[in-house]
Scaffold this active site. Structure first.
Site, PDB file in Angstrom:
ATOM      1  N   ASP A  32      40.175  14.216  56.337  1.00  0.00           N
ATOM      2  CA  ASP A  32      41.158  13.547  55.479  1.00  0.00           C
ATOM      3  C   ASP A  32      41.765  12.393  56.276  1.00  0.00           C
ATOM      4  O   ASP A  32      42.957  12.372  56.560  1.00  0.00           O
ATOM      5  CB  ASP A  32      42.228  14.544  55.033  1.00  0.00           C
ATOM      6  CG  ASP A  32      43.243  13.934  54.080  1.00  0.00           C
ATOM      7  OD1 ASP A  32      42.946  12.900  53.459  1.00  0.00           O
ATOM      8  OD2 ASP A  32      44.348  14.494  53.955  1.00  0.00           O
ATOM      9  N   ILE A  33      40.945  11.435  56.638  1.00  0.00           N
ATOM     10  CA  ILE A  33      41.351  10.342  57.524  1.00  0.00           C
ATOM     11  C   ILE A  33      41.999   9.253  56.685  1.00  0.00           C
ATOM     12  O   ILE A  33      41.361   8.630  55.851  1.00  0.00           O
ATOM     13  CB  ILE A  33      40.136   9.770  58.295  1.00  0.00           C
ATOM     14  CG1 ILE A  33      39.342  10.909  58.949  1.00  0.00           C
ATOM     15  CG2 ILE A  33      40.592   8.727  59.300  1.00  0.00           C
ATOM     16  CD1 ILE A  33      40.123  11.824  59.846  1.00  0.00           C
ATOM     17  N   GLU A  34      43.292   9.032  56.928  1.00  0.00           N
ATOM     18  CA  GLU A  34      44.051   8.081  56.130  1.00  0.00           C
ATOM     19  C   GLU A  34      44.517   6.871  56.922  1.00  0.00           C
ATOM     20  O   GLU A  34      45.215   6.017  56.394  1.00  0.00           O
ATOM     21  CB  GLU A  34      45.250   8.790  55.498  1.00  0.00           C
ATOM     22  CG  GLU A  34      44.815   9.883  54.543  1.00  0.00           C
ATOM     23  CD  GLU A  34      45.978  10.594  53.896  1.00  0.00           C
ATOM     24  OE1 GLU A  34      47.092  10.036  53.848  1.00  0.00           O
ATOM     25  OE2 GLU A  34      45.774  11.720  53.419  1.00  0.00           O
ATOM     26  N   GLY A  35      44.175   6.800  58.178  1.00  0.00           N
ATOM     27  CA  GLY A  35      44.605   5.646  58.976  1.00  0.00           C
ATOM     28  C   GLY A  35      43.899   5.648  60.313  1.00  0.00           C
ATOM     29  O   GLY A  35      43.090   6.512  60.619  1.00  0.00           O
TER      30      GLY A  35
ATOM     31  N   ASP B 252      43.705  15.340  60.158  1.00  0.00           N
ATOM     32  CA  ASP B 252      44.523  14.163  59.901  1.00  0.00           C
ATOM     33  C   ASP B 252      45.595  14.415  58.872  1.00  0.00           C
ATOM     34  O   ASP B 252      46.595  15.004  59.174  1.00  0.00           O
ATOM     35  CB  ASP B 252      43.700  12.936  59.522  1.00  0.00           C
ATOM     36  CG  ASP B 252      44.604  11.782  59.105  1.00  0.00           C
ATOM     37  OD1 ASP B 252      45.734  11.708  59.616  1.00  0.00           O
ATOM     38  OD2 ASP B 252      44.202  10.990  58.251  1.00  0.00           O
TER      39      ASP B 252
END
Length: 192
Positions: free
Chosen positions: A153-156, A107
């Site tokens: 690293d999931i930000e959305g 991500d």
């Protein structure tokens, strides 16, 4: 007023990290760095040779899910789709020989990614396993190197199926171990 409140919160958070690390007998955590998004950051081997990091996250697998072919973006370093990143195998092996864990980061906040079903998660797990971890593929973007794990690293987007992705990766790891593959600690998963 909002500025004061957020500044105060930030100061308390900073002190919360600073004070325990200054106490006798306290031990700091391991340091990780993201590598791959700045062509001026030097080579992967140089990053590991500093001795500053326990983990280097190769960033980012930034497009996946919903029927898209997963895409690795290493900006100014190399183009994985013309096999230009297979030369990173030597750098990855160099890092690992120094005890630095090299992870694939998925991500990163940019790109088109989503996992909209367990099927999406399963397909991505198979792709990651076969192309970056202990599986097999004729077109491994980073060459023959076997990475140590995955950084989420999931930000959305929809967070519902990342647990399924981690579970599928764990199943693939266990199946590989049963066939004399990676050791138990070889494909550790890093969770957000």
């Amino acid at each position: 007023m909002a500025t004061y409140a957020s500044s105060s919160s930030l100061a308390c958070l900073f002190i919360g990290f600073l004070v325990p690390s200054a106490l006798p007998g306290s031990h700091g955590g391991s340091i990780a760095i993201y590598w791959g998004q700045n062509g001026n950051e030097g080579t992967l081997a140089d990053t590991c040779a500093t001795g500053n990091y326990a983990f280097v996250n190769i960033a980012f697998l930034c497009s996946f899910g919903s029927g898209k072919k997963p895409q690795l973006n290493l900006v100014g370093h190399c183009d994985p789709y013309s096999n230009a990143c297979t030369n990173l195998t030597a750098d990855i092996n160099s890092c690992q020989s120094k005890g630095v864990k090299v992870m694939l980061s998925i991500d990163g906040g940019a790109g088109g990614y989503s996992l909209n079903s367990k099927q999406d998660a399963f397909k991505l797990a198979q792709y990651i396993w076969n192309n970056f971890l202990g599986g097999h593929s004729d077109k491994r973007p980073l060459g023959d190197a076997v990475l140590d794990g995955v950084d989420f690293d999931i930000e959305g987007g929809n967070p519902d199926y990342y647990g399924a992705l981690a579970a599928y990766l764990q199943v693939l790891r266990c199946q590989c171990q049963g066939q004399g593959g990676l050791p138990a600690s070889g494909a550790a998963m890093s969770f957000p």
